[in-house]
Motif scaffolding. Structure first.
Motif, PDB file in Angstrom:
ATOM      1  N   UNK A   1       0.848  -1.189   0.000  1.00 21.67           N
ATOM      2  CA  UNK A   1       0.000   0.000   0.000  1.00 21.67           C
ATOM      3  C   UNK A   1       0.883   1.238   0.000  1.00 21.67           C
ATOM      4  N   UNK A   2       0.482   2.206  -0.761  1.00 20.93           N
ATOM      5  CA  UNK A   2       1.299   3.398  -0.929  1.00 20.93           C
ATOM      6  C   UNK A   2       0.689   4.569  -0.186  1.00 20.93           C
ATOM      7  N   UNK A   3       1.540   5.513   0.114  1.00 22.78           N
ATOM      8  CA  UNK A   3       1.078   6.654   0.893  1.00 22.78           C
ATOM      9  C   UNK A   3       0.377   7.659  -0.024  1.00 22.78           C
ATOM     10  N   UNK A   4      -0.762   8.154   0.439  1.00 20.97           N
ATOM     11  CA  UNK A   4      -1.506   9.154  -0.310  1.00 20.97           C
ATOM     12  C   UNK A   4      -1.207  10.516   0.312  1.00 20.97           C
ATOM     13  N   UNK A   5      -0.825  11.472  -0.502  1.00 19.97           N
ATOM     14  CA  UNK A   5      -0.544  12.803   0.034  1.00 19.97           C
ATOM     15  C   UNK A   5      -0.891  13.841  -1.013  1.00 19.97           C
ATOM     16  N   UNK A   6      -1.287  15.019  -0.577  1.00 21.31           N
ATOM     17  CA  UNK A   6      -1.576  16.067  -1.557  1.00 21.31           C
ATOM     18  C   UNK A   6      -0.289  16.693  -2.094  1.00 21.31           C
ATOM     19  N   UNK A   7      -0.329  17.220  -3.316  1.00 18.65           N
ATOM     20  CA  UNK A   7       0.833  17.910  -3.855  1.00 18.65           C
ATOM     21  C   UNK A   7       0.913  19.313  -3.235  1.00 18.65           C
ATOM     22  N   UNK A   8       2.010  20.002  -3.237  1.00 16.95           N
ATOM     23  CA  UNK A   8       3.314  19.548  -3.706  1.00 16.95           C
ATOM     24  C   UNK A   8       3.968  18.594  -2.711  1.00 16.95           C
ATOM     25  N   UNK A   9       4.865  17.755  -3.260  1.00 19.00           N
ATOM     26  CA  UNK A   9       5.469  16.717  -2.435  1.00 19.00           C
ATOM     27  C   UNK A   9       6.865  17.113  -1.990  1.00 19.00           C
ATOM     28  N   UNK A  10       7.025  18.322  -1.602  1.00 20.22           N
ATOM     29  CA  UNK A  10       8.337  18.755  -1.139  1.00 20.22           C
ATOM     30  C   UNK A  10       8.127  20.114  -0.518  1.00 20.22           C
TER      31      UNK A  10
END
Lengths: 350, 548, 193
Positions: A2-11
């Motif tokens: 399972x992968x992590x879900x996150x909103x952009x931006x990713x940095x």
């Protein structure tokens, strides 16, 4: 998998609010060091007291507002508020002065308005004004700078004075302020104000022991210390140049013009710039982002306004210095300034 | 860098405009930009969502079990904005079913699944090496039939963008690729510069435009050299080297950089005489016209420190992301993120079973060390860092308050819909507020409210129309009854005068009819009972009573 | 004496302002939509009748005449809040005597079971069901308001109310739902040849 879900931006550019506030504390160091040199170690006690009070008040408020106790402390803003207030008041002010001021700043000015980011007024300055109008005697009891003072207090004597309002030897702060001739000495700005009303010219006033080189003894170096710290903040991009420059321009330009027309009645721009809380106000207080205007144009207007109010009150008002009043008055204008300085959005210009 | 400077001078790349804001995140284009584009072995299956672009989906032309050739058309273009879809390789249609699609939501959409047979058997190709004596409308048709969508961003069908008939001042070819990590266009320009310029000339011919501005960011010296060489002495194509700043590759920002003009809000670049196409699109147009090959594959950058072999690949449309990761030595860490797109605007994928689509330019698998997950969101301190970097000169901090307060009217007054979601504001926010996420949510909600409102309005109209109709029918019925009564009266009078006339025997028929209905009801009930007995779980939808 | 002066001055001022205000009220009067129209705008127009009135407009009329604002389950909290703002009353929780707020649904006819009786067509308040006597009926999905009214009249119980499935373009960017979206459509086992 399972992968992590996150909103952009990713940095992220790694400059967080907590870190910015830490930098503000570092930048205060030169000014505070000079202050403790000229006005004794009392300022360290005041800072300690203020920070302790602020942290406890902040925790109590977050708990009362049903949030995790340490969540609000993470951004370090309460600590900055506490330090700013502590270095604005006389070093030998009684302990309860700073405690009351800090409590008011954190509980009423910050949390009652909705906490971090929601306060209309600069908490440190609101606390300062509360103290100034409630305890005018304690709040104007500035010692003369150590270089011209008759007395210099040890660490223990300082602590004793802050706790019990008398030195171990039984002197009150009032008595400590007396000069060689037994006359009580005031701050340079205060001296200018009272002596001018007594009919002296500035040239005569500057002969007094309170003045040396460009402006008030001691005070000028402290102001330069805060200037250095402020430039560090600009260099680190913690603050933008708009507010400090606007502040100094709003203060010094009118002072310069007035000085040309009445050189013996109106102090020049350098005296203004290096007296009282000018540099502290320009670089550390007016730049509080929460209560300042948000656009660059708005910030310049905001800062010019503060500078000008400081000039007006110093020149014709009842108080010798006026940074706190000026900041609060300008804070009130912020919604209006923001309203009229909103930048034109892409594609909406004519 | 000195190379870039020379190129700058030689091609007189004067940039006249400037856009406000912008950020300089670490570029990290290496090593992807210096490694040749690889070709991967065929995946076990290709998943082709029927709808890959803005607009409705086309009609599926194939059935499960069909053998398809490479380049064979799988769907018919829809009415408007539609684009046909083609088989990226020869094989068998294994399924036509819902599959998770390459979208941030992970929601399923209708997809055609192909199992490649490995023969790479081409269907008919209609190559057109010399297009100059072909009508423009025919060329537009060919671009449309090749299924070409904008490969740079939103995937708008290219033919429709080209077909808008307005005089053009400049045709802009966008090779800026300003987002960190991504090097797909960079590599394409380095390796296929001549094809891109050939495609540019086709676009120029279609739009009858004699001024092309070819924009590349100054951090791509190799691509600049290659394109400069390919342009050679063509005076109609001007190479413009733009300074590196994110998001200078955004359509509106690049237009402001190159021309000094802003696209008025709510309008298209076309309205101020400009048209922008991505370099990948120019390449695809060249393949479509000159070689007669529809859009079957695209360059995808595979990057991030969780991958051992970083670089660019030619990926067939429909290739599962898992296949790409398998082929590049993927070492997932705990809480691994797989990002489709770049670090600024890309979205995380919940599953690696989603396919490459026409707009997939990058698959980024970063370690937490290189792109740390944001810390907890702190309160906004109104520092204004976000408005300093906003390329649209919005006031992100204000929008954020309004979005949290769900004040949608005020949000629109603050021009929420002019936000291009570039992520610069959230990138600099010291309180680590996911600003763009709030705006996306608010936008979705505003659109939803508008949709609901339109639907309610429609329902109200239909309800009123129905009420009117019922009323009318009632009147008509009354009228009929009255007439019938009169008729009967007359008949009776006539009958009285002619006693031998027959009476109508219609009353038997309704009886028969109702018997038939009763039988049907009985049949349906029996069937239903049988079914219910067989499968209780199915019985979830028994009618709910209600008051009226 | 000065007291009288003050009283008279204030009285005159009050009179002048009163006249100005009265004049302004007439002169600058803003014509607004009749209240019933404004209420009708807010109601969701499902025409379901769960409020006890035959349709949204009759309920709008009833609210204007003083009925409660909390009788509309399809509109739910959001509608009640808007109505409260419009009517200047306190919002109150939905009156559950009229039903509960539910997810959006549409009617689907199981077409092989339909006998073509037209009963549902007659029940549908927005004419969203297509068909004729003895012909199989079907629901025009995007016109259906999910009002439920067609379910009961059906003699063979072949109408289901199913929740509207979210689509990528109507998705509300709720990242917490992503995992469920993926799970809900379980991926078939790959067949590797």
């Amino acid at each position: 998998m399972s992968f992590k879900i996150a909103p952009s931006p990713h940095g992220h550019n790694q400059r967080t609010t907590s870190e910015m506030m830490r930098w503000v504390c570092y930048a205060l160091v030169p000014g505070v060091l000079l202050q403790s040199y000229f006005f004794g170690p009392g300022v360290w006690f005041q800072i300690t007291l203020a920070v302790a009070t602020a942290v406890l008040a902040e925790m109590a408020c977050t708990v009362a507002r049903e949030r995790p106790a340490f969540s609000a402390l993470r951004d370090n803003t309460a600590i900055v508020t506490a330090i700013l207030l502590a270095i604005s008041i006389p070093s030998l002010a009684p302990w309860w002065v700073i405690v009351i001021g800090t409590l008011f700043a954190i509980v009423v000015v910050k949390h009652v308005y909705g906490g971090m980011g929601q306060n209309l007024f600069n908490p440190a300055m609101a606390g300062y004004v509360l103290l100034l109008i409630s305890f005018p005697v304690q709040m104007t009891n500035w010692l003369p700078a150590s270089t011209i003072s008759e007395h210099s207090l040890t660490l223990w004597q300082t602590l004793h004075t802050i706790l019990f309002e008398y030195t171990p030897a039984g002197y009150s702060v009032e008595q400590l302020r007396a000069g060689i001739d037994g006359v009580t000495m005031a701050t340079p700005l205060d001296t200018i104000k009272t002596e001018l009303t007594r009919g002296y010219t500035l040239t005569e006033i500057y002969q007094g022991p309170e003045f040396s080189y460009f402006a008030g003894a001691g005070w000028q170096w402290i102001n330069l210390g805060f200037l250095v710290g402020g430039l560090l903040l600009i260099q680190q991009r913690i603050i933008s140049w708009h507010i400090p420059l606007g502040f100094l321009a709003g203060l010094c330009l009118p002072a310069f013009i007035a000085h040309i027309f009445a050189p013996d009645l109106m102090p020049g721009p350098i005296v203004h710039a290096l007296s009282g809380a000018t540099m502290l106000g320009a670089f550390f207080i007016a730049t509080d982002p929460v209560s300042a205007a948000t656009s660059n144009r708005g910030r310049v207007i905001f800062a010019l306004l503060i500078g000008f109010i400081v000039f007006v009150i110093r020149s014709w008002g009842g108080y010798p210095d006026a940074v706190a009043f000026a900041v609060l008055l300008a804070n009130m204008c912020v919604p209006l300034i923001d309203r009229y300085t909103r930048p034109v959005v892409y594609g909406h210009g004519d | 860098m000195s190379d870039v400077k020379t190129v700058n001078r030689d091609f007189n790349t004067d940039i006249i405009g400037q856009f406000p804001g912008g950020v300089h995140p670490p570029e990290r284009k290496q090593p992807a930009s210096s490694r040749p584009i690889r070709r991967l072995p065929l995946p076990a299956e290709l998943i082709l969502p029927v709808r890959q672009h803005i607009g409705p989906s086309g009609k599926v032309l194939v059935e499960v079990g069909d053998r398809v050739d490479k380049g064979q058309r799988l769907t018919e273009a829809g009415l408007s904005q539609g684009l046909p879809l083609h088989a990226p390789t020869s094989g068998i249609i294994a399924a036509i079913e819902e599959r998770p699609t390459a979208h941030a939501s992970g929601l399923p959409e209708q997809a055609i699944v192909i199992h490649p047979d490995g023969e790479e058997r081409w269907g008919n190709k209609h190559a057109l090496p010399d297009y100059h004596d072909v009508e423009i409308s025919r060329l537009l048709e060919l671009v449309q039939e090749a299924g070409i969508a904008g490969l740079g961003g939103a995937g708008f069908p290219t033919a429709q963008k080209l077909a808008q008939q307005k005089p053009l001042k400049h045709l802009i070819i966008n090779g800026v690729e300003c987002e960190p990590y991504i090097a797909a266009d960079d590599r394409l320009m380095q390796e296929y510069a001549d094809d891109i310029i050939a495609g540019t000339r086709i676009l120029q011919y279609i739009t009858r435009c004699d001024s092309v501005l070819f924009a590349i960011e100054d951090n791509k010296p190799e691509a600049i050299k290659a394109i400069a060489a390919a342009i050679d002495d063509d005076t109609q194509i001007k190479l413009k080297v733009v300074p590196t700043k994110y998001p200078s590759g955004g359509e509106k920002q690049l237009i402001e950089l190159l021309t000094g003009h802003q696209v008025p809000s709510g309008k298209l670049p076309m309205d101020i005489g400009l048209l922008m196409q991505n370099v990948g699109t120019a390449y695809a147009v060249k393949r479509a016209i000159i070689h007669g090959e529809p859009l079957l594959e695209r360059v995808v950058t595979l990057t991030g420190e969780a991958l051992e072999q970083r670089g660019n690949v030619w990926a067939l449309l429909g290739t599962p992301i898992q296949h790409l990761l398998d082929e590049s030595g993927f070492n997932p860490e705990k809480k691994q993120r797989i990002i489709m797109g770049g670090p600024m605007m890309g979205f995380t994928l919940p599953s690696t079973e989603v396919p490459v689509i026409k707009t997939t330019n990058c698959i980024l698998a970063p370690t937490d060390h290189e792109l740390p997950a944001p810390g907890p969101e702190l309160a906004c301190i109104r520092c204004g860092a976000c408005s300093d970097v906003c390329p649209a000169t919005l006031q992100p901090q204000q929008l954020q308050w309004l979005a949290k307060a769900k004040d949608y009217d005020e949000l629109e007054k603050h021009h929420l819909f002019d936000c291009i979601e570039c992520g610069a504001c959230a990138y600099v926010c010291p309180s680590e507020i996911p600003l763009v996420h709030y705006y996306r949510k608010a936008k979705a909600e505003v659109r939803n409210i508008a949709r609901e409102k339109a639907k309610a309005e429609q329902a109200r109209k239909r309800f009123e129309a129905r009420q009117e109709r019922l009323e009318r029918e009632k009147q008509e019925r009354l009228e009929r009854h009255r007439k019938a009564a009169e008729e009967r009266k007359k008949m009776q009078q006539e009958k009285a005068s002619r006693p031998d006339s027959k009476t109508d025997s219609g009353d038997e028929k309704p009886a028969g009819k109702s018997a038939a209905v009763a039988a049907a009801i009985a049949r349906a009930k029996a069937k239903k009972a049988a079914q219910a007995a067989k499968d209780n779980a199915d019985e979830d939808s028994s009618a709910k009573g209600n008051e009226s | 004496m000065s007291l009288f002066g003050a009283v008279i001055a204030l009285g005159v001022l009050a009179l002048i302002f009163g006249v100005i205000l009265g004049f302004a009220a007439v002169k600058f009067r803003v014509e607004s939509d009749p209240i019933v129209d404004q209420i009708d705008e807010i109601l969701p127009q499902t025409q379901c009748g769960q409020c006890g009135y035959p349709g949204c407009r009759p309920y709008a009329q009833a609210i204007a005449d003083g009925d409660d604002i909390n009788k509309c389950p399809p509109g739910g909290e959001a509608t009640i809040k808007q109505l409260a703002d419009l009517m200047g009353v306190e919002p109150k929780p939905l009156d559950d005597a009229h039903g509960e707020e539910d997810v959006k649904k549409v009617a689907i006819i199981r077409e092989d079971e339909c006998i073509g009786c037209t009963k549902c067509i007659q029940a549908c308040p927005v004419d969203a069901i297509l068909g004729a006597a003895k012909q199989m009926h079907t629901v025009i999905e995007h016109e259906c308001t999910g009002c439920d009214l067609c379910v009961e009249p059906c003699p063979v119980d072949c109408i289901d109310m199913v929740a509207v499935k979210p689509k990528p373009e109507t998705w509300q960017w709720d990242l917490d739902t992503v995992k469920e979206n993926i799970k809900a459509n379980s991926i078939p086992v790959k067949v590797v040849e």
